[in-house]
Design an enzyme around this catalytic site. Sequence first.
Site, mmCIF file in Angstrom:
data_model
loop_
_atom_site.group_PDB
_atom_site.id
_atom_site.type_symbol
_atom_site.label_atom_id
_atom_site.label_comp_id
_atom_site.label_asym_id
_atom_site.label_seq_id
_atom_site.Cartn_x
_atom_site.Cartn_y
_atom_site.Cartn_z
ATOM 1 N N TYR A 60 0.859 -1.181 0.000
ATOM 2 C CA TYR A 60 0.000 0.000 0.000
ATOM 3 C C TYR A 60 0.899 1.235 0.000
ATOM 4 O O TYR A 60 1.336 1.722 1.050
ATOM 5 C CB TYR A 60 -0.905 0.033 1.231
ATOM 6 C CG TYR A 60 -2.050 -0.962 1.221
ATOM 7 C CD1 TYR A 60 -2.335 -1.748 0.114
ATOM 8 C CD2 TYR A 60 -2.870 -1.108 2.336
ATOM 9 C CE1 TYR A 60 -3.386 -2.646 0.110
ATOM 10 C CE2 TYR A 60 -3.936 -2.005 2.348
ATOM 11 C CZ TYR A 60 -4.187 -2.772 1.237
ATOM 12 O OH TYR A 60 -5.238 -3.662 1.251
ATOM 13 N N PRO A 210 -16.058 -2.576 1.468
ATOM 14 C CA PRO A 210 -17.388 -2.798 2.059
ATOM 15 C C PRO A 210 -18.385 -1.689 1.764
ATOM 16 O O PRO A 210 -19.586 -1.894 1.925
ATOM 17 C CB PRO A 210 -17.092 -2.878 3.560
ATOM 18 C CG PRO A 210 -15.855 -2.065 3.740
ATOM 19 C CD PRO A 210 -15.035 -2.315 2.497
ATOM 20 N N GLY A 213 -15.890 0.676 -2.510
ATOM 21 C CA GLY A 213 -14.560 0.897 -3.061
ATOM 22 C C GLY A 213 -14.378 2.278 -3.659
ATOM 23 O O GLY A 213 -13.689 2.459 -4.649
ATOM 24 N N LEU A 217 -22.745 4.529 -3.851
ATOM 25 C CA LEU A 217 -23.748 3.478 -3.693
ATOM 26 C C LEU A 217 -25.121 4.097 -3.896
ATOM 27 O O LEU A 217 -25.500 5.020 -3.198
ATOM 28 C CB LEU A 217 -23.655 2.861 -2.293
ATOM 29 C CG LEU A 217 -22.334 2.163 -1.937
ATOM 30 C CD1 LEU A 217 -22.371 1.688 -0.488
ATOM 31 C CD2 LEU A 217 -22.063 1.002 -2.869
#
Length: 280
Positions: A60, A210, A213, A217
């Site tokens: 990361y 969750p 990403g 939504l």
Amino acid sequence: MSNRFRLGGDLDVNRLGFGAMRLPSKDGMGGPARDPEVGRAVLRRAVELGVDHIDTADFYVSHGGAVRANNLIREALYPYPSNLVIATKVGPVIRPDGLHHGTPADMRGFVEANLDGLGVDRLDLVYLRIGAMAPPHGESLAERFEALAALREEGLIRHLGLSNVDTGHLAEARAIAPVAAVQNHAGQRDEADFLAACQESGIAFVPFFPVGGGRELDDERLAKVAARHRATVPQIGLAWLLASSPMALAIPGTGSLSHLEDNMAAAAITLTDDDLADLS
């Protein structure tokens, strides 16, 4: 349903944790670097808000590797709170020409890089990550997992996990060593099967992405319940995940203090039977 979970049977964690992928860069792995002080501030605030489970990886990093999630975690939080659990992933290698995967012989180097970056002598949880964005069905993970199991026997790793796998991979790994957690893409086709398998065996199910990403939504069902609770759609998405199973852990990630506050507020949302019926 409890908001706590004993990861690996002995690490007691809040079921709403934090994912560190977005800390180093603005656009996910390998993107333009984010101000490191912002990342450190987000981490410190996360712990203040009750986060005791942070998910990270040595890969990361921002573009060019200037900012690294593990370094930010160490700089912001070391010496670590005694209750803090840090999980990491090994397997992928990010090169200029794309994503590659390490061999069994590479596993020691991957683990040592995480130990060095985080400044610890033992890693709480190490996931073996395989494939890209979907499980590589039919691909054996046995030799790589055996290499990690050997490092666990040496005392460098406390618990082992799997990431981006199918139920066949889970069975293959469990024949080698105990699996404490599985981390797969949220909404994966066989998610219900995985939840059932995890619940039966006491394995944590920790979906990544969750809350979409980074994508909006717009599910009407989520919006309906969000309006009822005067909450945001991502908050209801997190609450729904936590309500789906006592084995489900959430690790929403962000590089923003305001988004962190919003995400952590989801822990206070209790979905009713009517809410769950609307969402099902």
